[in-house]
Design a protein around this motif. Structure first.
Motif, PDB file in Angstrom:
ATOM      1  N   THR A 101       0.838  -1.200   0.000  1.00 56.06           N
ATOM      2  CA  THR A 101       0.000   0.000   0.000  1.00 56.06           C
ATOM      3  C   THR A 101       0.870   1.246   0.000  1.00 56.06           C
ATOM      4  O   THR A 101       0.643   2.177  -0.777  1.00 56.06           O
ATOM      5  N   TRP A 114      -5.497   1.690  -2.902  1.00 53.64           N
ATOM      6  CA  TRP A 114      -6.792   1.405  -2.277  1.00 53.64           C
ATOM      7  C   TRP A 114      -7.072  -0.097  -2.249  1.00 53.64           C
ATOM      8  O   TRP A 114      -7.588  -0.624  -1.273  1.00 53.64           O
ATOM      9  N   CYS A 115      -6.734  -0.776  -3.323  1.00 53.80           N
ATOM     10  CA  CYS A 115      -6.940  -2.229  -3.399  1.00 53.80           C
ATOM     11  C   CYS A 115      -6.111  -2.943  -2.320  1.00 53.80           C
ATOM     12  O   CYS A 115      -6.617  -3.813  -1.609  1.00 53.80           O
ATOM     13  N   LEU A 129      -7.585  -2.189   1.108  1.00 53.32           N
ATOM     14  CA  LEU A 129      -8.786  -2.989   1.344  1.00 53.32           C
ATOM     15  C   LEU A 129      -8.411  -4.425   1.726  1.00 53.32           C
ATOM     16  O   LEU A 129      -8.972  -4.999   2.661  1.00 53.32           O
ATOM     17  N   THR A 146      -7.140  -4.507   5.219  1.00 52.83           N
ATOM     18  CA  THR A 146      -8.251  -4.423   6.181  1.00 52.83           C
ATOM     19  C   THR A 146      -8.888  -5.799   6.383  1.00 52.83           C
ATOM     20  O   THR A 146      -9.171  -6.197   7.520  1.00 52.83           O
TER      21      THR A 146
END
Length: 134
Positions: free
Chosen positions: A60, A73-74, A77, A80
């Protein structure tokens, strides 16, 4: 990066004392889980998911630095989702020991890296290792 007494190698470049240390660590984990395979999976899953999480966080950061917003962002995500899975595993209790062990090992490796002068490239690490064995 191993202490000299654990860094001795055989002709196959296997640091045999380190193999003994890892064997003892594996035996300790098996005893802690009472040999129950489902318990063992929880212990190993924590270590694996910590590795995934750190890798995804690094990717990231790299994507952000390269100004690849969609990729950042991928990766965020995915990080997360992995963090959620890790948290669920840790809520089961005993796998927290696996996290503590992982953090202790990471801290020890970080301290050794700092003591080695924070080498940056694998080439530098390899050349220092070869120089110290000569």
């Amino acid at each position: 990066m191993l202490p000299s007494y654990r860094g001795r190698r055989n002709k196959h470049h296997t640091p045999y004392w380190s193999v003994v240390v890892y064997l003892a660590a594996a035996a300790l984990i098996i005893v802690a889980a009472a040999g129950q395979e489902q318990e063992l999976v929880l212990f190993y899953a924590v270590a694996v998911f910590v590795s995934f999480l750190v890798g995804l966080l690094a990717m990231t950061s790299f994507a952000r630095n390269e100004q690849k917003t969609a990729l950042a962002w991928c990766n965020a995500l995915a990080a997360t989702a992995v963090a959620f899975t890790l948290a669920v595993n840790l809520l089961r209790g005993w796998p927290v020991l696996s996290l503590v062990g992982t953090l202790l090992i990471a801290g020890g490796l970080y301290a050794r890296w700092v003591r080695a002068g924070r080498p940056t490239g694998i080439e530098e690490v390899e050349s220092r290792a070869e120089a110290s064995t000569s």
